[in-house]
Design an enzyme around this catalytic site. Structure first.
Site, PDB file in Angstrom:
ATOM      1  N   ALA A  23      20.842  18.108  -1.608  1.00 36.66           N
ATOM      2  CA  ALA A  23      21.452  18.354  -2.913  1.00 36.66           C
ATOM      3  C   ALA A  23      22.929  17.982  -2.899  1.00 36.66           C
ATOM      4  O   ALA A  23      23.640  18.247  -1.929  1.00 36.66           O
ATOM      5  CB  ALA A  23      21.283  19.824  -3.286  1.00 36.66           C
TER       6      ALA A  23
ATOM      7  N   ASN B  97      10.383  11.282  -4.681  1.00 33.17           N
ATOM      8  CA  ASN B  97      10.682  12.480  -5.466  1.00 33.17           C
ATOM      9  C   ASN B  97      12.141  12.414  -5.905  1.00 33.17           C
ATOM     10  O   ASN B  97      13.029  12.367  -5.053  1.00 33.17           O
ATOM     11  CB  ASN B  97      10.511  13.751  -4.636  1.00 33.17           C
ATOM     12  CG  ASN B  97       9.086  14.053  -4.278  1.00 33.17           C
ATOM     13  OD1 ASN B  97       8.220  13.186  -4.313  1.00 33.17           O
ATOM     14  ND2 ASN B  97       8.830  15.292  -3.913  1.00 33.17           N
TER      15      ASN B  97
ATOM     16  N   HIS C 256      12.087  17.755 -12.306  1.00 36.26           N
ATOM     17  CA  HIS C 256      12.719  18.352 -13.485  1.00 36.26           C
ATOM     18  C   HIS C 256      13.444  17.251 -14.245  1.00 36.26           C
ATOM     19  O   HIS C 256      13.895  16.283 -13.666  1.00 36.26           O
ATOM     20  CB  HIS C 256      13.731  19.422 -13.092  1.00 36.26           C
ATOM     21  CG  HIS C 256      13.135  20.550 -12.318  1.00 36.26           C
ATOM     22  ND1 HIS C 256      12.365  21.516 -12.906  1.00 36.26           N
ATOM     23  CD2 HIS C 256      13.193  20.852 -11.003  1.00 36.26           C
ATOM     24  CE1 HIS C 256      11.990  22.382 -11.982  1.00 36.26           C
ATOM     25  NE2 HIS C 256      12.469  21.998 -10.819  1.00 36.26           N
TER      26      HIS C 256
END
Length: 196
Positions: free
Chosen positions: A155, A108, A91
């Site tokens: 995260a 990634n 994203h």
């Protein structure tokens, strides 16, 4: 950079996103695929700058497009950054990479990720990432940190220390919680035999 290397990098990035390599898929993602479009123009800048014939013709145009996409998408990755094959950003938005950072193959990067330089303290320098790494949304990797191969960073994790191979890192500050690595997070890495 040779044309064959440029083609390999462009195709490997495309394969990581789509699972296919063809001119039609490339064209569709150049027109409609925001994150791939950014990858493509970063690779084109590197290639054009290294070629005497393209340095004064294609490079200025590619650099202008890179700057436009950087502002539009919020992806600040300088074209001089060393990035291995199969780079995948899922994203766009808030991705900041220090120009001296080194990113291995099949990385990634999610939105909100920072690979930043530290200018003081014991970790003066920039991050160096190995191969097959997953970096979750909002994660920060700061300073002269070495991230091993096959690592998953959770995260909002803040990594300020070296991470060994096959680790899963979470928290603030980042700590290793398992040795399962990035398996299942980093997919589509079988492009080597598919790129002619």
């Amino acid at each position: 950079m040779k044309y064959s290397e440029y083609k390999y990098l462009v195709c490997s990035d495309l394969y990581r996103i789509t699972g296919r390599i063809s001119f039609g898929v490339l064209l569709r993602h150049l027109l409609l695929g925001e994150t791939y479009k950014c990858n493509f123009w970063l690779r084109t800048c590197c290639f054009a700058k290294s070629s005497l014939a393209l340095k004064f013709t294609v490079y200025p145009i590619a650099r202008l497009i890179c700057r436009h996409l950087s502002r539009k998408l919020g992806i600040l990755i300088p074209p001089v950054t060393k990035i291995g094959s199969g780079f995948y950003s899922s994203h766009y938005g808030g991705i900041v990479v220090n120009r001296n950072s080194v990113i291995g193959k099949n990385c990634n990067i999610s939105h909100g990720v920072t690979l930043g330089q530290s200018s003081r303290g014991k970790n003066i320098g920039h991050p160096i990432l190995g191969d097959n790494i997953y970096i979750g949304p909002g994660a920060k990797i700061i300073g002269a940190v070495r991230i091993g191969n096959n690592v998953a960073i959770g995260a909002n994790c803040v990594v300020t220390k070296d991470v060994p191979d096959n680790s899963v890192v979470v928290g603030i500050p980042g700590r290793v919680i398992s040795s399962e690595g990035a398996e299942g997070y980093v997919n589509g890495t079988d492009y080597e035999d598919k790129i002619a």
